[in-house]
Design a protein around this motif. Structure first.
Motif, PDB file in Angstrom:
ATOM      1  N   ALA A 137       9.593 -25.576 -41.114  1.00 14.09           N
ATOM      2  CA  ALA A 137       8.771 -24.372 -41.221  1.00 14.09           C
ATOM      3  C   ALA A 137       8.372 -24.116 -42.666  1.00 14.09           C
ATOM      4  CB  ALA A 137       9.519 -23.167 -40.659  1.00 14.09           C
ATOM      5  N   ALA A 138       9.258 -24.429 -43.604  1.00 14.11           N
ATOM      6  CA  ALA A 138       8.942 -24.235 -45.021  1.00 14.11           C
ATOM      7  C   ALA A 138       7.948 -25.283 -45.503  1.00 14.11           C
ATOM      8  CB  ALA A 138      10.210 -24.298 -45.851  1.00 14.11           C
ATOM      9  N   ALA A 139       8.026 -26.464 -44.938  1.00 15.41           N
ATOM     10  CA  ALA A 139       7.169 -27.561 -45.379  1.00 15.41           C
ATOM     11  C   ALA A 139       5.762 -27.469 -44.784  1.00 15.41           C
ATOM     12  CB  ALA A 139       7.796 -28.894 -45.021  1.00 15.41           C
ATOM     13  N   GLU A 140       5.669 -26.898 -43.609  1.00 16.00           N
ATOM     14  CA  GLU A 140       4.372 -26.813 -42.944  1.00 16.00           C
ATOM     15  C   GLU A 140       4.319 -25.535 -42.129  1.00 16.00           C
ATOM     16  OE1 GLU A 140       5.119 -29.388 -38.988  1.00 16.00           O
ATOM     17  OE2 GLU A 140       5.114 -30.503 -40.861  1.00 16.00           O
ATOM     18  N   LYS A 141       3.169 -25.269 -41.579  1.00 16.78           N
ATOM     19  CA  LYS A 141       3.017 -24.068 -40.777  1.00 16.78           C
ATOM     20  C   LYS A 141       3.879 -24.186 -39.522  1.00 16.78           C
ATOM     21  CE  LYS A 141      -0.319 -21.104 -38.550  1.00 16.78           C
ATOM     22  NZ  LYS A 141      -1.703 -20.892 -38.176  1.00 16.78           N
ATOM     23  N   ASN A 142       4.624 -23.125 -39.246  1.00 14.57           N
ATOM     24  CA  ASN A 142       5.508 -23.123 -38.083  1.00 14.57           C
ATOM     25  C   ASN A 142       4.692 -22.801 -36.838  1.00 14.57           C
ATOM     26  OD1 ASN A 142       7.652 -23.092 -36.381  1.00 14.57           O
ATOM     27  ND2 ASN A 142       8.691 -21.359 -37.325  1.00 14.57           N
ATOM     28  N   ASN A 143       4.652 -23.739 -35.911  1.00 14.73           N
ATOM     29  CA  ASN A 143       3.874 -23.545 -34.693  1.00 14.73           C
ATOM     30  C   ASN A 143       4.585 -22.660 -33.682  1.00 14.73           C
ATOM     31  OD1 ASN A 143       1.866 -25.167 -35.705  1.00 14.73           O
ATOM     32  ND2 ASN A 143       2.718 -27.027 -34.810  1.00 14.73           N
ATOM     33  N   ALA A 144       5.891 -22.596 -33.740  1.00  9.63           N
ATOM     34  CA  ALA A 144       6.650 -21.810 -32.771  1.00  9.63           C
ATOM     35  C   ALA A 144       7.714 -20.972 -33.474  1.00  9.63           C
ATOM     36  CB  ALA A 144       7.284 -22.725 -31.749  1.00  9.63           C
ATOM     37  N   PRO A 145       7.315 -19.836 -34.027  1.00  9.79           N
ATOM     38  CA  PRO A 145       8.312 -19.011 -34.711  1.00  9.79           C
ATOM     39  C   PRO A 145       9.389 -18.479 -33.769  1.00  9.79           C
ATOM     40  CG  PRO A 145       6.189 -17.896 -34.656  1.00  9.79           C
ATOM     41  CD  PRO A 145       5.980 -19.256 -34.107  1.00  9.79           C
ATOM     42  N   SER A 146       9.086 -18.427 -32.483  1.00 10.90           N
ATOM     43  CA  SER A 146      10.098 -17.958 -31.531  1.00 10.90           C
ATOM     44  C   SER A 146      11.256 -18.941 -31.416  1.00 10.90           C
ATOM     45  CB  SER A 146       9.471 -17.736 -30.155  1.00 10.90           C
ATOM     46  OG  SER A 146       8.965 -18.943 -29.649  1.00 10.90           O
ATOM     47  N   SER A 147      11.032 -20.199 -31.786  1.00 18.79           N
ATOM     48  CA  SER A 147      12.119 -21.175 -31.712  1.00 18.79           C
ATOM     49  C   SER A 147      13.231 -20.826 -32.702  1.00 18.79           C
ATOM     50  CB  SER A 147      11.607 -22.593 -31.954  1.00 18.79           C
ATOM     51  OG  SER A 147      11.102 -22.722 -33.259  1.00 18.79           O
ATOM     52  N   LEU A 148      12.876 -20.285 -33.858  1.00 15.90           N
ATOM     53  CA  LEU A 148      13.888 -19.845 -34.825  1.00 15.90           C
ATOM     54  C   LEU A 148      14.745 -18.735 -34.220  1.00 15.90           C
ATOM     55  CD1 LEU A 148      11.892 -19.709 -38.169  1.00 15.90           C
ATOM     56  CD2 LEU A 148      13.832 -21.160 -37.653  1.00 15.90           C
ATOM     57  N   ARG A 149      14.088 -17.782 -33.584  1.00 14.01           N
ATOM     58  CA  ARG A 149      14.794 -16.659 -32.980  1.00 14.01           C
ATOM     59  C   ARG A 149      15.733 -17.149 -31.872  1.00 14.01           C
ATOM     60  NH1 ARG A 149      10.665 -14.024 -30.910  1.00 14.01           N
ATOM     61  NH2 ARG A 149      10.064 -13.257 -32.951  1.00 14.01           N
ATOM     62  N   GLU A 150      15.255 -18.052 -31.057  1.00 16.46           N
ATOM     63  CA  GLU A 150      16.083 -18.582 -29.974  1.00 16.46           C
ATOM     64  C   GLU A 150      17.291 -19.346 -30.509  1.00 16.46           C
ATOM     65  OE1 GLU A 150      16.047 -18.057 -26.686  1.00 16.46           O
ATOM     66  OE2 GLU A 150      14.505 -16.587 -27.172  1.00 16.46           O
ATOM     67  N   MET A 151      17.108 -20.091 -31.567  1.00 14.12           N
ATOM     68  CA  MET A 151      18.228 -20.837 -32.149  1.00 14.12           C
ATOM     69  C   MET A 151      19.259 -19.893 -32.751  1.00 14.12           C
ATOM     70  SD  MET A 151      16.604 -24.174 -33.860  1.00 14.12           S
ATOM     71  CE  MET A 151      15.668 -25.321 -32.881  1.00 14.12           C
ATOM     72  N   ARG A 152      18.796 -18.840 -33.412  1.00 10.43           N
ATOM     73  CA  ARG A 152      19.731 -17.856 -33.967  1.00 10.43           C
ATOM     74  C   ARG A 152      20.514 -17.172 -32.847  1.00 10.43           C
ATOM     75  NH1 ARG A 152      15.305 -16.232 -37.341  1.00 10.43           N
ATOM     76  NH2 ARG A 152      15.161 -14.342 -36.108  1.00 10.43           N
ATOM     77  N   LYS A 153      19.837 -16.869 -31.746  1.00  9.20           N
ATOM     78  CA  LYS A 153      20.516 -16.249 -30.607  1.00  9.20           C
ATOM     79  C   LYS A 153      21.543 -17.199 -30.001  1.00  9.20           C
ATOM     80  CE  LYS A 153      16.986 -12.995 -29.080  1.00  9.20           C
ATOM     81  NZ  LYS A 153      16.132 -12.599 -27.946  1.00  9.20           N
ATOM     82  N   ARG A 154      21.206 -18.475 -29.928  1.00  8.02           N
ATOM     83  CA  ARG A 154      22.137 -19.472 -29.397  1.00  8.02           C
ATOM     84  C   ARG A 154      23.403 -19.529 -30.247  1.00  8.02           C
ATOM     85  NH1 ARG A 154      20.791 -25.825 -29.677  1.00  8.02           N
ATOM     86  NH2 ARG A 154      22.821 -26.588 -29.105  1.00  8.02           N
ATOM     87  N   ILE A 155      23.216 -19.524 -31.567  1.00  9.81           N
ATOM     88  CA  ILE A 155      24.362 -19.542 -32.481  1.00  9.81           C
ATOM     89  C   ILE A 155      25.192 -18.272 -32.312  1.00  9.81           C
ATOM     90  CG2 ILE A 155      24.993 -19.446 -34.927  1.00  9.81           C
ATOM     91  CD1 ILE A 155      22.568 -21.349 -35.411  1.00  9.81           C
ATOM     92  N   ALA A 156      24.531 -17.132 -32.185  1.00 13.61           N
ATOM     93  CA  ALA A 156      25.247 -15.864 -32.015  1.00 13.61           C
ATOM     94  C   ALA A 156      26.033 -15.854 -30.711  1.00 13.61           C
ATOM     95  CB  ALA A 156      24.256 -14.703 -32.051  1.00 13.61           C
ATOM     96  N   ARG A 157      25.464 -16.381 -29.645  1.00 10.96           N
ATOM     97  CA  ARG A 157      26.172 -16.434 -28.367  1.00 10.96           C
ATOM     98  C   ARG A 157      27.449 -17.272 -28.485  1.00 10.96           C
ATOM     99  NH1 ARG A 157      20.821 -17.488 -26.173  1.00 10.96           N
ATOM    100  NH2 ARG A 157      20.041 -15.559 -25.260  1.00 10.96           N
ATOM    101  N   ILE A 158      27.331 -18.411 -29.137  1.00 12.85           N
ATOM    102  CA  ILE A 158      28.494 -19.297 -29.287  1.00 12.85           C
ATOM    103  C   ILE A 158      29.574 -18.613 -30.118  1.00 12.85           C
ATOM    104  CG2 ILE A 158      29.298 -21.482 -30.250  1.00 12.85           C
ATOM    105  CD1 ILE A 158      26.481 -22.614 -29.581  1.00 12.85           C
ATOM    106  N   LYS A 159      29.176 -17.996 -31.232  1.00 14.60           N
ATOM    107  CA  LYS A 159      30.159 -17.322 -32.085  1.00 14.60           C
ATOM    108  C   LYS A 159      30.804 -16.145 -31.366  1.00 14.60           C
ATOM    109  CE  LYS A 159      28.440 -18.607 -36.623  1.00 14.60           C
ATOM    110  NZ  LYS A 159      27.977 -18.112 -37.935  1.00 14.60           N
ATOM    111  N   THR A 160      30.027 -15.424 -30.561  1.00 16.08           N
ATOM    112  CA  THR A 160      30.570 -14.311 -29.791  1.00 16.08           C
ATOM    113  C   THR A 160      31.616 -14.802 -28.803  1.00 16.08           C
ATOM    114  OG1 THR A 160      28.527 -13.045 -29.992  1.00 16.08           O
ATOM    115  CG2 THR A 160      29.998 -12.456 -28.170  1.00 16.08           C
TER     116      THR A 160
END
Length: 71
Positions: free
Chosen positions: A34-57
């Protein structure tokens, strides 16, 4: 309870650790792209953060359950 949490609850502690490690690695790769080029799916970042939060929870819930049994 969401289907994703049910799937995570069926995993062992070691599998959760591996799953978390993989999720963090994936998130790093997506952020790098995303930093190197335009992010086509910004929702993918949100989903990955949620996945990490679910696992940690889930890991924290298991830790508290072990402490409660040990008391």
């Amino acid at each position: 309870m969401s289907q994703k949490m049910q799937e995570l609850r069926s995993l062992s502690d070691d599998q959760l650790v591996d799953n978390l490690r993989e999720a963090v690695k994936d998130l790093f790769g997506v952020r790098f792209r995303a930093a190197a080029e335009k992010n086509n799916a910004p929702s993918s970042l949100r989903e990955m953060r949620k996945r990490i939060a679910r696992i940690k929870t889930l890991q924290r819930e298991r830790q508290l359950a072990k402490e409660k049994v040990g008391s």
